[in-house]
Design an enzyme around this catalytic site. Structure first.
Site, PDB file in Angstrom:
ATOM      1  N   LYS A  96      -5.287  -7.287 -11.417  1.00  0.00           N
ATOM      2  CA  LYS A  96      -5.191  -7.629 -10.000  1.00  0.00           C
ATOM      3  C   LYS A  96      -6.522  -8.226  -9.567  1.00  0.00           C
ATOM      4  O   LYS A  96      -7.588  -7.763 -10.020  1.00  0.00           O
ATOM      5  CB  LYS A  96      -4.880  -6.351  -9.206  1.00  0.00           C
ATOM      6  CG  LYS A  96      -4.735  -6.559  -7.710  1.00  0.00           C
ATOM      7  CD  LYS A  96      -4.392  -5.236  -7.005  1.00  0.00           C
ATOM      8  CE  LYS A  96      -4.078  -5.473  -5.534  1.00  0.00           C
ATOM      9  NZ  LYS A  96      -3.658  -4.223  -4.847  1.00  0.00           N
ATOM     10  N   SER A 171       0.780  -4.786  -2.615  1.00  0.00           N
ATOM     11  CA  SER A 171      -0.079  -5.945  -2.677  1.00  0.00           C
ATOM     12  C   SER A 171      -0.352  -6.433  -4.097  1.00  0.00           C
ATOM     13  O   SER A 171      -0.842  -7.550  -4.264  1.00  0.00           O
ATOM     14  CB  SER A 171      -1.407  -5.638  -1.978  1.00  0.00           C
ATOM     15  OG  SER A 171      -2.099  -4.597  -2.629  1.00  0.00           O
ATOM     16  N   SER A 195       0.785  -0.089  -2.962  1.00  0.00           N
ATOM     17  CA  SER A 195       0.637  -1.426  -3.553  1.00  0.00           C
ATOM     18  C   SER A 195       0.795  -1.538  -5.064  1.00  0.00           C
ATOM     19  O   SER A 195       0.845  -2.644  -5.594  1.00  0.00           O
ATOM     20  CB  SER A 195      -0.690  -2.038  -3.136  1.00  0.00           C
ATOM     21  OG  SER A 195      -0.595  -2.469  -1.796  1.00  0.00           O
TER      22      SER A 195
HETATM   23  N1  LIG Z   1      -3.027  -1.692  -0.439  1.00  0.00           N
HETATM   24  C1  LIG Z   1      -1.929  -1.067  -0.017  1.00  0.00           C
HETATM   25  O1  LIG Z   1      -1.397  -0.228  -0.717  1.00  0.00           O
HETATM   26  C2  LIG Z   1      -1.382  -1.427   1.339  1.00  0.00           C
HETATM   27  C3  LIG Z   1      -0.043  -1.779   1.468  1.00  0.00           C
HETATM   28  C4  LIG Z   1       0.470  -2.109   2.711  1.00  0.00           C
HETATM   29  C5  LIG Z   1      -0.359  -2.091   3.834  1.00  0.00           C
HETATM   30  C6  LIG Z   1      -1.703  -1.741   3.690  1.00  0.00           C
HETATM   31  C7  LIG Z   1      -2.220  -1.409   2.440  1.00  0.00           C
END
Ligand SMILES: NC(=O)c1ccccc1
Length: 504
Positions: A96, A171, A195
């Site tokens: 990532k 993400s 994410s």
């Molecule tokens: N990085 C995450 O897991 C994330 C996902 C959705 C919203 C904010 C953070």
């Protein structure tokens, strides 16, 4: 970089910022009193930093053409060959793009980091290379990781591996895609609200968010220490367990690693689920965004665990439905204070700080209008709350998160694993480029309600593919007791052995 004594005007300006009124004599006197400390700063400035050694040669690589990268999953391809032998010999891994690979540009999904090149490897990168892995490159992620969709990154939307034009989840979007397509064996993701698990769900792969404090986050761009996790995303359970085995354990830097219980996770494979107790979390099916077909598919999959010899019962954990709300102040103020205004790290932890990232990332302030709409929304909310209330809600939410932990732990008194849909829906259509901000934000945040609670309670949780609806995968989440990743792998592996989930 040297530090000079503030001019009288600069000192008056910071005094005002601190709410102090200074006379001319005060200004002269304080300037004099700062002289010694400024010299200390310059001694620090002149000393070499203390960073880990970069061990394996690599090049900056290249950005693949649209033809080579039809789903826009890759940011950069750059091959780094690891040790000649080890547990990961023969395995290729994608990272990532919030994970530092020295010498290879990193953006974390944000054009404000364009041009930044990390100067050391994340601990997990070194561990994988030492174990014989080959790093294949960096894959796109959402803008500063702040979305569960795959449309907020500065480098364009990432498409679902099963259906072009659909979300890959985020993400860690690129990580989900390249594993699902078999372009690499394994990928690393990051998880603060879901994410790792959300793209695993949308792409139909295995994604583990390990227990907080099991895998070092060192050398990965933080959002907020209390929710930051990194972990393996793979096409098989065996690869997931194998990769976690390589990633886990104290590195001497990460302050959240205290007494990790590290196990040989591959030993869990083939153990079956006989005698295991699985609780189907009733509230996990009651999220406002729940899709009936997804709930149905996960319930059907739950029955299969029964066929395999586990006890499967429904359990009610009412507080689960408040998990998203309790996450909100921690996530929002955390990302505002630590990632944005704290230049990536903030203060007060005995971490390994990337000063090069801190220096570069400061520059977002000159290009704030280019940030994603989700980043702007979270950051403005976090700033508004902080200006008007201070950090009290962050603190209170963190305190209450212990009550949420206790609510799950009570269920873990009766059940070895908790089961629910990973995301309340399967992958949705990517928003059109001219979509309203409301739609853009909905497609970014509507899927985090089952995953985010475990980022603040810190329990391990994994998404596994359990079926297909309309040509798109459905993800089932298993959560376990702290440091009991092995129990999750036992169940996930038994389920995987039933056969092709694409036909379920
Ligand atoms: N990085 C995450 O897991 C994330 C996902 C959705 C919203 C904010 C953070």
């Amino acid at each position: 970089m040297t530090v000079v004594l503030p001019t009288p005007a600069q000192l008056r300006s910071v005094a005002e910022q601190c709410g102090l009124s200074l006379t001319d004599d005060d200004v002269t006197s304080f300037r004099g009193l700062m002289q010694g400390s400024i010299e200390a700063y310059n001694l620090v400035a002149a000393m070499p930093d203390e960073l880990p050694e970069v061990k394996y040669p690599r090049t900056p690589g290249y950005r693949p053409s649209a033809e080579e990268n039809p789903r826009n999953a890759w940011y950069r391809k750059s091959t780094v060959k690891g040790a000649a032998s080890g547990k990961l010999k023969g395995k290729t891994v994608a990272l990532k793009d919030n994970i530092m690979l020295a010498g290879v540009p990193m953006t974390n999904g944000s054009s404000t980091l364009e041009g930044y090149v990390p100067d050391f490897d994340a601990t997990i990168v070194t561990r994988m290379l030492d174990a014989g892995a080959e790093i294949a490159g960096k894959v796109h992620c959402e803008h500063f990781c702040l979305s569960g969709g795959s449309h907020t990154g500065s480098y364009g939307p990432v498409h679902n591996p099963h259906k072009m034009g659909y979300s890959a989840g985020g993400s860690s979007s690129g990580s989900g895609v390249v594993v699902s397509l078999g372009e690499v064996d394994m990928a690393i993701g990051g998880d603060q609200g879901g994410s790792i698990r959300m793209p695993a769900s949308f792409c139909g792969i295995y994604g583990m968010k390990p227990t907080w404090g099991l895998v070092p986050y060192t050398g990965i761009m933080p959002i907020e220490i209390y929710v930051d996790h990194t972990g393996p995303m793979t096409a098989t359970v065996a690869d997931n367990a194998l990769l976690l085995e390589v990633l886990a354990g104290d590195d001497g830097y990460d302050p959240r690693i205290k007494s990790p219980k590290v196990e040989e996770y591959t030993k869990a494979l083939g153990q079956g689920v006989k005698g295991m107790k699985i609780g189907i979390v009733k509230e996990g099916f009651e999220q406002p965004t729940a899709e009936a077909a997804v709930n149905e598919s996960v319930r059907e999959a739950a029955k299969r665990f029964k066929d395999l010899g586990a006890t499967v019962e429904t359990v009610s954990i009412p507080m689960h439905l408040l998990g998203g709300a309790i996450w909100t102040p921690i996530g929002t103020e955390g990302l505002t204070q630590t990632m944005m205004f704290g230049d990536g790290y903030g203060l007060s932890r005995g971490d390994l700080y990337s000063t090069s990232l801190m220096d570069f990332h400061r520059g977002w302030r000159r290009q704030a209008d280019s940030l994603s709409e989700t980043t702007k929304l979270f950051m403005m909310l976090g700033t508004y709350i902080n200006n008007n209330f201070g950090p009290r809600f962050y603190g209170k939410a963190l305190n209450i998160s212990r009550r949420l932990t206790a609510a799950y732990d009570k269920a873990f008194g009766d059940y070895d694993l908790l089961l629910m849909p990973t995301t309340p829906m399967k992958a949705t259509k990517l928003p059109e480029p001219n979509a309203s901000r409301e739609e853009y934000v909905a497609r970014a945040l509507e899927m985090i309600s089952n995953t985010a609670p475990f980022d603040i309670t810190h329990h391990p949780a994994m998404s596994l593919p359990c079926g297909m609806v309309d040509g798109l995968p459905v993800g089932l989440m298993l959560a376990g007791r702290m440091f009991e990743e092995s129990t999750i792998y036992r169940a996930a592996h038994a389920f995987e052995q039933i056969g092709d989930w694409k036909k379920m």
